[in-house]
Every structure is written in structure tokens, then in C-alpha cells.
Design an enzyme around this catalytic site. Structure first.
Site, PDB file in Angstrom:
ATOM      1  N   ASP A  47     -64.925 -23.274 -50.998  1.00 51.18           N
ATOM      2  CA  ASP A  47     -65.868 -23.164 -50.075  1.00 51.18           C
ATOM      3  C   ASP A  47     -66.545 -22.012 -49.719  1.00 51.18           C
ATOM      4  O   ASP A  47     -67.396 -22.021 -48.841  1.00 51.18           O
ATOM      5  CB  ASP A  47     -65.696 -24.105 -48.879  1.00 51.18           C
ATOM      6  CG  ASP A  47     -64.478 -23.782 -48.034  1.00 51.18           C
ATOM      7  OD1 ASP A  47     -63.871 -22.753 -48.475  1.00 51.18           O
ATOM      8  OD2 ASP A  47     -64.154 -24.286 -46.949  1.00 51.18           O
ATOM      9  N   SER A  48     -66.044 -20.898 -50.035  1.00 54.86           N
ATOM     10  CA  SER A  48     -66.505 -19.589 -49.939  1.00 54.86           C
ATOM     11  C   SER A  48     -67.726 -19.549 -50.710  1.00 54.86           C
ATOM     12  O   SER A  48     -68.541 -18.620 -50.693  1.00 54.86           O
ATOM     13  CB  SER A  48     -65.442 -18.571 -50.708  1.00 54.86           C
ATOM     14  OG  SER A  48     -65.251 -19.197 -52.036  1.00 54.86           O
ATOM     15  N   ASP A  86     -62.437 -27.442 -53.268  1.00 56.71           N
ATOM     16  CA  ASP A  86     -62.256 -27.239 -52.210  1.00 56.71           C
ATOM     17  C   ASP A  86     -62.834 -28.467 -51.047  1.00 56.71           C
ATOM     18  O   ASP A  86     -64.184 -28.391 -51.158  1.00 56.71           O
ATOM     19  CB  ASP A  86     -63.119 -25.929 -51.412  1.00 56.71           C
ATOM     20  CG  ASP A  86     -61.804 -25.056 -50.886  1.00 56.71           C
ATOM     21  OD1 ASP A  86     -60.770 -25.634 -50.333  1.00 56.71           O
ATOM     22  OD2 ASP A  86     -61.916 -23.716 -50.575  1.00 56.71           O
ATOM     23  N   LYS A 116     -58.183 -29.199 -52.652  1.00 54.52           N
ATOM     24  CA  LYS A 116     -57.649 -28.067 -52.160  1.00 54.52           C
ATOM     25  C   LYS A 116     -58.024 -28.380 -50.371  1.00 54.52           C
ATOM     26  O   LYS A 116     -59.104 -28.740 -50.081  1.00 54.52           O
ATOM     27  CB  LYS A 116     -57.999 -26.661 -52.213  1.00 54.52           C
ATOM     28  CG  LYS A 116     -57.324 -25.777 -51.254  1.00 54.52           C
ATOM     29  CD  LYS A 116     -57.312 -24.046 -51.684  1.00 54.52           C
ATOM     30  CE  LYS A 116     -58.643 -23.588 -51.268  1.00 54.52           C
ATOM     31  NZ  LYS A 116     -59.074 -23.255 -50.052  1.00 54.52           N
ATOM     32  N   GLU A 118     -57.095 -26.939 -46.370  1.00 44.00           N
ATOM     33  CA  GLU A 118     -56.456 -25.974 -45.307  1.00 44.00           C
ATOM     34  C   GLU A 118     -55.314 -26.670 -44.383  1.00 44.00           C
ATOM     35  O   GLU A 118     -55.709 -27.801 -43.848  1.00 44.00           O
ATOM     36  CB  GLU A 118     -57.403 -25.138 -44.758  1.00 44.00           C
ATOM     37  CG  GLU A 118     -58.478 -24.510 -45.717  1.00 44.00           C
ATOM     38  CD  GLU A 118     -59.412 -23.466 -44.976  1.00 44.00           C
ATOM     39  OE1 GLU A 118     -59.387 -23.532 -43.671  1.00 44.00           O
ATOM     40  OE2 GLU A 118     -60.053 -22.968 -45.625  1.00 44.00           O
ATOM     41  N   GLU A 185     -52.923 -16.689 -47.713  1.00 43.67           N
ATOM     42  CA  GLU A 185     -53.903 -15.968 -47.828  1.00 43.67           C
ATOM     43  C   GLU A 185     -53.726 -15.088 -46.561  1.00 43.67           C
ATOM     44  O   GLU A 185     -53.567 -15.440 -45.423  1.00 43.67           O
ATOM     45  CB  GLU A 185     -55.356 -16.703 -47.507  1.00 43.67           C
ATOM     46  CG  GLU A 185     -56.604 -15.788 -47.180  1.00 43.67           C
ATOM     47  CD  GLU A 185     -58.016 -16.420 -47.381  1.00 43.67           C
ATOM     48  OE1 GLU A 185     -58.150 -17.669 -47.755  1.00 43.67           O
ATOM     49  OE2 GLU A 185     -59.026 -15.647 -47.043  1.00 43.67           O
TER      50      GLU A 185
HETATM   51  O1  KIV Z   1     -62.737 -20.844 -50.400  1.00 40.02           O
HETATM   52  C1  KIV Z   1     -62.210 -20.081 -51.308  1.00 40.02           C
HETATM   53  O2  KIV Z   1     -62.749 -19.273 -52.101  1.00 40.02           O
HETATM   54  C2  KIV Z   1     -60.870 -19.966 -50.667  1.00 40.02           C
HETATM   55  C3  KIV Z   1     -60.127 -19.038 -51.715  1.00 40.02           C
HETATM   56  C4  KIV Z   1     -60.441 -17.585 -51.517  1.00 40.02           C
HETATM   57  C5  KIV Z   1     -58.727 -19.225 -51.765  1.00 40.02           C
HETATM   58  O3  KIV Z   1     -60.432 -20.488 -50.254  1.00 40.02           O
END
Ligand code: KIV
Length: 275
Positions: A47-48, A86, A116, A118, A185
Site C-alpha cells: 500500500d506504499s 497489502d 499482508k 500490519e 520494518e
Molecule cells: O507497503 C509497502 O510497500 C510495505 C513494504 C515496505 C514492506 O509494507
């Protein structure tokens, strides 16, 4: 049955102590193809996306529909790597049934292999429910960017003894609940080493030093495409921003000068000219 991929969650899990796992974020088909062809086993549709691609200041505005859209594009460009999507902010925090429904969309609609989420031990029940229902989970602890407002910024985590011990307990709890691997992280390297030693599943570090089972970087940081100064833990392996800017400049000046398109870029003349 379709073609089987080279990488699956069982293989990633079995890599612990055997070989290190490179992972990179990707957000579209073109870059997924390149990362997959380079042999990277784990592609993360992070989600970056919100910051790297969509221009937001954090990951919080990213929506489920945006993540599904980009995940499907990555899946279309991937032959062998495991694709993890994510789950964005507020798509898994509200209730376990809602999280299960949203997570399922990544596999059913977008074709992801896993999701993924968190959070540490307090997410164990959710991780267990997802895995028991056929949805593999990559955990994410340490600096969890969706909690940036609680942390008061993108800050290194696990700096006190208690915080370090909590990270170790979080990793063990997530692994016991069924997570196939865990992203760690922005923590000091000694804490990362302790988490890696305690975790029965691979720990994929980012800003966590060299003693993890794998490494993940945001694609734009790795390729030198990010705007602004990248974080300390980034090593750029290319300087694509300059290359791309130079190409755009050269193109613009040739169009302005009338030197592009040249004869070699033109189709053969028509048989009879138009009056
Ligand atoms: O959103 C993302 O790209 C991430 C990674 C940096 C681990 O969570």
C-alpha cells in the site's frame, strides 16, 4: 489446473535457514514482468502504492478498490513469483468477518497468492481465521505505516528492551497463528537478529539490518525513482529518475526541433496521394 508457479507459500516458509529471500514492491504489469524475470521470488503489491505511485503523504488514503486494481495488474505480469497484496487501512481492522471477506477478494478477484496485514500478537486471531479459510498471510511488525499517526511519524521501533521483547513475542504469535513469513520494518539490527532467531518462519527485513531471512525494498527506492531523499536503509541499484528525465527531455527537444519523427519512423507512402 493452470500452470504452477515456481514459488508458493510453502516454499517461502521452507526457505528459512536455507536461502535468503529477496522481495520487492511492484504496482503494475510492466515492472512485475521485469522483477519476475529477474527471479525475485516474492512480489509485494504494497500500500506504499499511495506514496510511491499515487502521490499521497501516507498509506492511509489507499482504498481496497485501488489495491485490487493494482494487484490484478501485477498478477497479469507474473509467471513465477508469489504475489502478496497489502490489505489497506480499515479493510481488516473493523471485524474478523469483514477482514475475511475483503482478503478473499484479493485471491478471488485479483488473483493474489496471499495478503499482508500490519500488527503483532493482537492480530493472531485474524491471521488464524484467514489461514484456516485458505488465505495465506504475511505479517508485518515494527514500523507499521498505517499506524504512523500513533507513532508520531515514520520512526524506528523496538528501541527499548520491552519493545524489543514485544516484537519477538509478536513474531512468534503470528507464526503460531499461521503467518507464512513476517515483514519486520525499521528496527535496530540487534532486535531484528533476536526476532529472526525466535521466529519459526522467515523474517523479511526492511530497515532491519543484515540478520534477517530476507529483504524487501520499495521498487522506486531500489531503482532510484523516488522523489526526495530516500531513507537511510535504502540502497539504490539504479538512477532511473535521471535516465527517464533525460529521455523525456531528448524527446521533447527533438519534437520541438522537428527531427522526430524521422523518415525511418514513417510508414511507406500511400499508392496515390490525397488531393
Ligand atoms: O507497503 C509497502 O510497500 C510495505 C513494504 C515496505 C514492506 O509494507
Amino acid at each position: 489446473m493452470g500452470n504452477m508457479k515456481l514459488w508458493n507459500v510453502a516454499k517461502i516458509k521452507a526457505s528459512k535457514g536455507v536461502c535468503r529471500i529477496p522481495c520487492v514492491t511492484v504496482y503494475d504489469t510492466a515492472f512485475a514482468r521485469l522483477a519476475d524475470a529477474a527471479g525475485i521470488p516474492l512480489l509485494l503489491v504494497g500500500d506504499s502504492l499511495g506514496m510511491a505511485v499515487l502521490g499521497y503523504a501516507s498509506t492511509l488514503p489507499v482504498t481496497l478498490e485501488q489495491m485490487l486494481h493494482h494487484t490484478a495488474a501485477v498478477v497479469r505480469g507474473t509467471a513465477d513469483a508469489l504475489v502478496v497484496a497489502d490489505m489497506p487501512f480499515l479493510t481488516y481492522q473493523i471485524s474478523v468477518p469483514e477482514a475475511l471477506r475483503n482478503a478473499g477478494r484479493f485471491l478471488q478477484e485479483a488473483g493474489a497468492d496471499a495478503v499482508k496485514i500490519e500488527g503483532g500478537a493482537f492480530r493472531a486471531e485474524l491471521v488464524r481465521t484467514l489461514t484456516q479459510n485458505g488465505i495465506p498471510v504475511l505479517g508485518h511488525i515494527g514500523l507499521t505505516p498505517q499506524s504512523v499517526n500513533v507513532f508520531g511519524g515514520f520512526k524506528v521501533q523496538g528501541r527499548t528492551r520491552e519493545a524489543g521483547e514485544q516484537l519477538v513475542a509478536d513474531a512468534v504469535a503470528l507464526a503460531q497463528a499461521g503467518a507464512f513469513a513476517i515483514v519486520l520494518e525499521c528496527v535496530p539490527p540487534d532486535i531484528a537478529a533476536a526476532v529472526t532467531a525466535a521466529s519459526p518462519v522467515p523474517v523479511i527485513g526492511i530497515g532491519a539490518g543484515p540478520v534477517c531471512d530476507g529483504q524487501v525494498l520499495v521498487m522506486h527506492d531500489l531503482l532510484g525513482l523516488s522523489a526526495g531523499k530516500p531513507p537511510r536503509f535504502v540502497k539504490p541499484y539504479a538512477a532511473l529518475a535521471e535516465t527517464v528525465r533525460d529521455a523525456f527531455r531528448a524527446y521533447a527537444s527533438e519534437v520541438q526541433a522537428g527531427s522526430f519523427p524521422a523518415p525511418e519512423h514513417c510508414y511507406p507512402p500511400s499508392e496515390s496521394s490525397v488531393q
